[in-house]
Design a protein around this motif. Sequence first.
Motif, short mmCIF file in Angstrom:
data_model
loop_
_atom_site.label_atom_id
_atom_site.label_comp_id
_atom_site.label_asym_id
_atom_site.label_seq_id
_atom_site.Cartn_x
_atom_site.Cartn_y
_atom_site.Cartn_z
N LEU A 1 12.78 12.59 -10.14
CA LEU A 1 13.34 13.53 -9.47
C LEU A 1 14.53 13.03 -8.50
CD1 LEU A 1 10.96 16.64 -9.35
CD2 LEU A 1 13.17 16.45 -10.53
N ALA A 2 13.67 12.04 -7.62
CA ALA A 2 14.32 11.61 -6.51
C ALA A 2 15.98 11.24 -6.99
CB ALA A 2 13.85 10.63 -5.67
N GLY B 1 5.13 1.02 -8.78
CA GLY B 1 6.39 1.80 -7.82
C GLY B 1 6.55 2.84 -8.25
N SER B 2 7.88 3.51 -7.65
CA SER B 2 8.42 4.67 -8.21
C SER B 2 9.41 4.40 -9.66
CB SER B 2 8.83 5.51 -7.23
OG SER B 2 10.09 4.71 -6.60
N PRO C 1 0.68 -1.28 0.03
CA PRO C 1 -0.11 -0.23 0.11
C PRO C 1 0.99 1.18 0.07
CG PRO C 1 0.02 -0.93 2.17
CD PRO C 1 0.89 -2.10 1.31
N LYS C 2 2.14 1.02 0.20
CA LYS C 2 3.09 2.31 0.36
C LYS C 2 3.91 2.63 -1.08
CE LYS C 2 3.63 2.45 5.20
NZ LYS C 2 4.70 2.53 6.36
N LYS D 1 12.84 9.98 -1.82
CA LYS D 1 11.25 9.54 -2.20
C LYS D 1 10.07 9.50 -1.18
CE LYS D 1 12.65 5.65 -4.38
NZ LYS D 1 12.62 4.68 -5.25
N LYS D 2 10.80 9.87 -0.03
CA LYS D 2 9.77 10.04 1.23
C LYS D 2 9.10 11.36 1.26
CE LYS D 2 12.47 6.65 4.07
NZ LYS D 2 13.20 6.37 5.52
N ASN D 3 9.62 12.27 0.50
CA ASN D 3 8.91 13.68 0.33
C ASN D 3 7.75 13.55 -0.73
OD1 ASN D 3 8.50 16.24 -0.56
ND2 ASN D 3 10.40 16.76 0.25
N PRO D 4 6.63 13.69 -0.31
CA PRO D 4 5.38 13.42 -1.18
C PRO D 4 5.49 14.21 -2.43
CG PRO D 4 4.69 14.70 0.58
CD PRO D 4 6.24 14.00 0.86
#
Length: 303
Positions: free
Chosen positions: A162-163, A93-94, A13-14, A153-156
């Motif tokens: 960009l991360a 995912g990212s 979920p994350k 990536k913890k920054n929303p």
Amino acid sequence: MILNANHLFIVNPKAGKGRTLDIIPKIRDIFDGHYENCTIEITKYPGHATIIANEYTSKGNYRVYAVGGDGTLNEVLNGMAGSSSFLGVIPYGSGNDFIKNIYVKKIGDDIINDTINGNVQVMDLGKVQNRFFLNISSVGIDAEVVNNAIKLKKNPYISGALAYLFSVIITILKFKSKEIEINIDDKRIKINSTLLSVANGKYYGGGMKVAPKANLKDGYFDICLVSKLSKIKMLALFPKLINGTHDEIKEVSFYRGKIVNIVADEEMSLNIDGELIKSKRIDFSIIEQGINFIVPVMYRQGE
């Protein structure tokens, strides 16, 4: 849809900043009432996907789908490796690097149906420090880039791409190469290394093509070794990695092998499909035809 099979969806979920939860109703719509064949499990903590995958596949055969990024896929793989079940990924995912080896379409809702209806191909697995990986494991500046990207990536407000970009800049400013000894099958190399990637697949780090000739089914690792670089050459390396043209840099060399051992005097950061550990000695081996993988209907021909 393949109805005569048990389908297990393991949802992180994350992953993808929470987008994976939006996929659950779409999965249920595809099964259209045939819910006896569809099980959806949502992970609750890091490593939970491994436990869920092992719990189900140790009792029967499933088509198991990792719903998340490359880290989720790696967790699921490590819970079911050695079983007779089939593994697939619904990449939300990212980075989503592994899927680039087998799927040419832009990632959208089509990937869900394409994967559920996908065909099974037997692929190789990598093993490192008693952990399995499908795609790429690496030591050096790229592992540090991954480490810093995870934090960013913890920054929303910072996207996955960009991360990685910000992380490259931050890491280059701080990075120092390390003396390591590498054994590739029967070849021994001592080098001051900036980067060493041991690749089963081609892409990592948000789309960098570190191993352009890698093949998921040829029984070999493709190894990219980069010796010590100046800060300026480090900056030049990453754009070339994206295009797969880093062989133009004289400090870059390529090898192929089945067994790779790395030793250093100090701990090294090891990236395993986006997950990080530290060790002074690292041992890799290829497991030929080690996993039954579900390839989406639209896949790359001839690979």
